[in-house]
Design a protein around this motif. Sequence first.
Motif, mmCIF file in Angstrom:
data_model
loop_
_atom_site.group_PDB
_atom_site.id
_atom_site.type_symbol
_atom_site.label_atom_id
_atom_site.label_comp_id
_atom_site.label_asym_id
_atom_site.label_seq_id
_atom_site.Cartn_x
_atom_site.Cartn_y
_atom_site.Cartn_z
ATOM 1 N N PRO A 75 0.816 -1.205 0.000
ATOM 2 C CA PRO A 75 0.000 0.000 0.000
ATOM 3 C C PRO A 75 0.853 1.259 0.000
ATOM 4 O O PRO A 75 1.838 1.324 0.729
ATOM 5 N N ASP A 76 0.441 2.242 -0.783
ATOM 6 C CA ASP A 76 1.142 3.528 -0.824
ATOM 7 C C ASP A 76 2.585 3.401 -1.264
ATOM 8 O O ASP A 76 3.408 4.252 -0.937
ATOM 9 N N LEU A 93 4.798 -7.875 6.641
ATOM 10 C CA LEU A 93 4.089 -6.930 7.497
ATOM 11 C C LEU A 93 4.718 -5.569 7.257
ATOM 12 O O LEU A 93 5.934 -5.455 7.241
ATOM 13 N N GLN A 94 3.891 -4.570 7.081
ATOM 14 C CA GLN A 94 4.464 -3.236 6.933
ATOM 15 C C GLN A 94 3.942 -2.288 7.995
ATOM 16 O O GLN A 94 2.746 -2.227 8.240
ATOM 17 N N CYS A 95 4.868 -1.557 8.603
ATOM 18 C CA CYS A 95 4.489 -0.566 9.600
ATOM 19 C C CYS A 95 3.965 0.680 8.885
ATOM 20 O O CYS A 95 4.660 1.249 8.043
ATOM 21 N N VAL A 96 2.761 1.110 9.250
ATOM 22 C CA VAL A 96 2.165 2.260 8.571
ATOM 23 C C VAL A 96 2.833 3.567 8.996
ATOM 24 O O VAL A 96 2.652 4.592 8.348
ATOM 25 N N VAL A 102 8.552 -6.212 7.772
ATOM 26 C CA VAL A 102 8.992 -7.366 8.550
ATOM 27 C C VAL A 102 8.432 -8.603 7.859
ATOM 28 O O VAL A 102 7.305 -8.579 7.381
ATOM 29 N N ALA A 130 0.864 -7.138 1.294
ATOM 30 C CA ALA A 130 1.448 -6.902 2.614
ATOM 31 C C ALA A 130 0.348 -6.623 3.632
ATOM 32 O O ALA A 130 -0.688 -6.046 3.298
ATOM 33 N N LEU A 131 0.559 -7.068 4.859
ATOM 34 C CA LEU A 131 -0.355 -6.759 5.958
ATOM 35 C C LEU A 131 0.136 -5.500 6.655
ATOM 36 O O LEU A 131 1.338 -5.276 6.741
ATOM 37 N N LEU A 132 -0.794 -4.718 7.164
ATOM 38 C CA LEU A 132 -0.400 -3.443 7.760
ATOM 39 C C LEU A 132 -0.577 -3.438 9.269
ATOM 40 O O LEU A 132 -1.364 -4.194 9.826
ATOM 41 N N GLY A 133 0.143 -2.557 9.911
ATOM 42 C CA GLY A 133 0.037 -2.409 11.352
ATOM 43 C C GLY A 133 1.100 -1.455 11.859
ATOM 44 O O GLY A 133 1.623 -0.650 11.096
ATOM 45 N N THR A 134 1.397 -1.559 13.142
ATOM 46 C CA THR A 134 2.383 -0.682 13.745
ATOM 47 C C THR A 134 3.466 -1.527 14.401
ATOM 48 O O THR A 134 3.147 -2.412 15.198
ATOM 49 N N CYS A 135 4.703 -1.256 14.079
ATOM 50 C CA CYS A 135 5.792 -2.067 14.625
ATOM 51 C C CYS A 135 6.064 -1.672 16.078
ATOM 52 O O CYS A 135 5.591 -0.644 16.550
ATOM 53 N N ARG A 136 6.821 -2.496 16.757
ATOM 54 C CA ARG A 136 7.053 -2.304 18.181
ATOM 55 C C ARG A 136 7.603 -0.911 18.478
ATOM 56 O O ARG A 136 7.097 -0.199 19.346
#
Lengths: 141, 141
Positions: A75-76, A93-96, A102, A130-136
């Motif tokens: 995305p983006d 996994l991508q941090c937004v 990751v 890719a799945l999206l979210g926020t990394c640690r």
Amino acid sequence: MADVEMALALLRSKGERVTKARRAVLRALAERPHQDAESVAALVASADPGVHRATIYRNLQSLVDAGVVSHTHVPDAATIYHLSVTGHRHTHLQCVRCGRMVDIPLEWVSPLADRVRDELGFELDAGHAALLGTCRDCAAS
Amino acid sequence: MADVEMALALLRSKGERVTKARRAVLRALAERPHQDAESVAALVASADPGVHRATIYRNLQSLVDAGVVSHTHVPDAATIYHLSVTGHRHTHLQCVRCGRMVDIPLEWVSPLADRVRDELGFELDAGHAALLGTCRDCAAS
DNA sequence: TTATGTGCAAACTGTTTGCGCGAAG
DNA sequence: CTTCGCGCAAACAGTTTGCACATAA
């Protein structure tokens, strides 16, 4: 670079032609495993100038169609490509927030894949987007 | 349309201004729950001509920032938007062959979300990008 | 009144396409 | 020798941005 030879053989077996440009694209993907089209273009240009950007795009497309290369939608951002052969299958996994990517093993997604298959008959291709979210690190701030 | 009022109240409470264009965008989203920006623009144009497309994009952006609206990235297609309020939270599956979208409950993704949280500290936002695969009908052919 | 939103036109990124030439098979 | 790929330039979709004016608060 045996990967490249394998990919070329597979390509030929599918009736596709082997050209300088295609060889160069595959070499670029072997060299760096998670690139977008522009990055491939840059790498190809440095090794083999005179290959046009449009050709890179067309070849990535036909290599994907032939099953030699896989791609992941981000995305983006531009789609990233890798050799299917090399493909230790994984999901991104991508941090937004920071954009960092990751990798996670595909098995982690299996319970979900099984469920949508059982209940909907939908065959999930978990590596394809890719799945999206926020990394640690970003979650901490 | 109570959703629209709620969204407007929330907006105002965040210090954002309530304008004709924003009202129109929210009304459009209430009317049709899964639209891309162009579709919103068309709907807004028919109800309230004179609102510029760029304003639609800017407003969708700021409404997302304010938490009033959510969006889902769809590979090879425009991002789709919906009111967060209305949002019975769900994840989108998209068939790569026919393009059809199927919704699945967010709980189905929980095992995966728990795993990436536990092992990586990564906070998954499962609704934020569509998952890809092949639907039953297309898999059959 | 003043910060914020808006219309407009123009730029921008990622990607695709129609064309005639060139090379792979 | 013929079909398929190539370089080129131009178009494309989706989205963003700089500017001067208008308007919600």
